[in-house]
Design a protein around this motif. Structure first.
Motif, PDB file in Angstrom:
ATOM      1  N   LEU A  48       0.844  -1.196   0.000  1.00  0.00           N
ATOM      2  CA  LEU A  48       0.000   0.000   0.000  1.00  0.00           C
ATOM      3  C   LEU A  48       0.873   1.238   0.000  1.00  0.00           C
ATOM      4  N   THR A  49       0.547   2.189  -0.876  1.00  0.00           N
ATOM      5  CA  THR A  49       1.242   3.465  -0.867  1.00  0.00           C
ATOM      6  C   THR A  49       0.211   4.565  -0.666  1.00  0.00           C
ATOM      7  N   LEU A  50       0.559   5.506   0.207  1.00  0.00           N
ATOM      8  CA  LEU A  50      -0.337   6.607   0.544  1.00  0.00           C
ATOM      9  C   LEU A  50       0.392   7.934   0.388  1.00  0.00           C
ATOM     10  N   GLN A  51      -0.309   8.902  -0.135  1.00  0.00           N
ATOM     11  CA  GLN A  51       0.205  10.267  -0.178  1.00  0.00           C
ATOM     12  C   GLN A  51      -0.624  11.064   0.825  1.00  0.00           C
ATOM     13  N   VAL A  52      -0.012  11.404   1.943  1.00  0.00           N
ATOM     14  CA  VAL A  52      -0.702  12.140   3.004  1.00  0.00           C
ATOM     15  C   VAL A  52      -0.062  13.519   3.116  1.00  0.00           C
ATOM     16  N   GLU A  53      -0.886  14.540   2.948  1.00  0.00           N
ATOM     17  CA  GLU A  53      -0.411  15.924   3.053  1.00  0.00           C
ATOM     18  C   GLU A  53      -1.375  16.705   3.926  1.00  0.00           C
ATOM     19  N   ASP A  54      -0.843  17.428   4.894  1.00  0.00           N
ATOM     20  CA  ASP A  54      -1.655  18.266   5.775  1.00  0.00           C
ATOM     21  C   ASP A  54      -2.806  17.491   6.415  1.00  0.00           C
ATOM     22  N   GLY A  55      -2.539  16.238   6.797  1.00  0.00           N
ATOM     23  CA  GLY A  55      -3.551  15.438   7.479  1.00  0.00           C
ATOM     24  C   GLY A  55      -4.637  14.882   6.574  1.00  0.00           C
ATOM     25  N   ILE A  56      -4.443  14.990   5.257  1.00  0.00           N
ATOM     26  CA  ILE A  56      -5.431  14.486   4.290  1.00  0.00           C
ATOM     27  C   ILE A  56      -4.773  13.437   3.405  1.00  0.00           C
ATOM     28  N   ILE A  57      -5.479  12.330   3.199  1.00  0.00           N
ATOM     29  CA  ILE A  57      -4.985  11.284   2.301  1.00  0.00           C
ATOM     30  C   ILE A  57      -5.313  11.733   0.876  1.00  0.00           C
ATOM     31  N   ARG A  58      -4.328  12.268   0.218  1.00  0.00           N
ATOM     32  CA  ARG A  58      -4.520  12.821  -1.137  1.00  0.00           C
ATOM     33  C   ARG A  58      -4.649  11.718  -2.185  1.00  0.00           C
ATOM     34  N   ASP A  59      -3.904  10.616  -1.973  1.00  0.00           N
ATOM     35  CA  ASP A  59      -3.960   9.520  -2.938  1.00  0.00           C
ATOM     36  C   ASP A  59      -3.615   8.222  -2.219  1.00  0.00           C
ATOM     37  N   ALA A  60      -4.108   7.135  -2.780  1.00  0.00           N
ATOM     38  CA  ALA A  60      -3.854   5.806  -2.216  1.00  0.00           C
ATOM     39  C   ALA A  60      -3.852   4.797  -3.353  1.00  0.00           C
ATOM     40  N   LYS A  61      -2.851   3.954  -3.363  1.00  0.00           N
ATOM     41  CA  LYS A  61      -2.768   2.892  -4.368  1.00  0.00           C
ATOM     42  C   LYS A  61      -2.298   1.617  -3.683  1.00  0.00           C
ATOM     43  N   PHE A  62      -2.628   0.498  -4.301  1.00  0.00           N
ATOM     44  CA  PHE A  62      -2.213  -0.783  -3.735  1.00  0.00           C
ATOM     45  C   PHE A  62      -1.770  -1.718  -4.839  1.00  0.00           C
TER      46      PHE A  62
END
Length: 150
Positions: A48-62
């Motif tokens: 799982l890869t997550l892009q978290v910026e400013d407390g928001i999950i901007r993107d998620a891929k698996f």
């Protein structure tokens, strides 16, 4: 046909659609938060890869491999958490966990496709399959929060 039979059939179709046509399959760049987990009892594994910026999950891929329950749950989870705050994603994960274990859960939140997995709670051996990606998401955002608090 009873209403329950029709609903079960619809849920199976939703699960199989996510399995055959996974949403958010792939990987984000090197900057992404990365979590690898597996379920040794059945061989499911997830990257799982997550892009978290400013407390928001901007993107998620698996990416990964496993049964239809595991992979469709990962597809549904990535769809559900994108654009959500970390707190909202963790609340969704808690609701999902309660649904999987047969506990009462907050049904005021629209779970959309995730609700199709509700029948998994009848099969205890499959609950770990359904929750693997959710546990990976929890681990990732908790690890990231610990890193920002140091």
């Amino acid at each position: 046909m009873s209403i329950n039979t029709n609903l079960d059939q619809l849920y199976r179709q939703v699960i199989m659609d996510h399995y055959k046509n996974p949403r958010n399959k792939g990987s984000l760049g090197e900057e992404a938060l990365t979590v690898d987990m597996n379920n040794p009892t059945c061989g499911d594994r997830i990257h799982l890869t997550l892009q978290v910026e400013d407390g928001i999950i901007r993107d998620a891929k698996f990416d990964g491999e496993g049964c239809s329950i595991s992979m469709s749950s990962a597809s549904m989870m990535t769809q559900a958490v994108k654009g959500k705050t970390v707190e909202e994603a963790m609340k969704l994960s808690e609701i999902f966990s309660d649904m999987m274990t047969g506990k009462d859960y907050d049904d005021s939140i629209d779970l959309e496709d995730i609700e199709a997995l509700s029948g998994v709670s009848k099969f205890p051996a499959r609950i770990k399959c359904a929750t693997l990606s959710w546990k990976a998401m929890e681990k990732g955002v908790q690890h990231q929060n610990q890193g920002t608090e140091e």
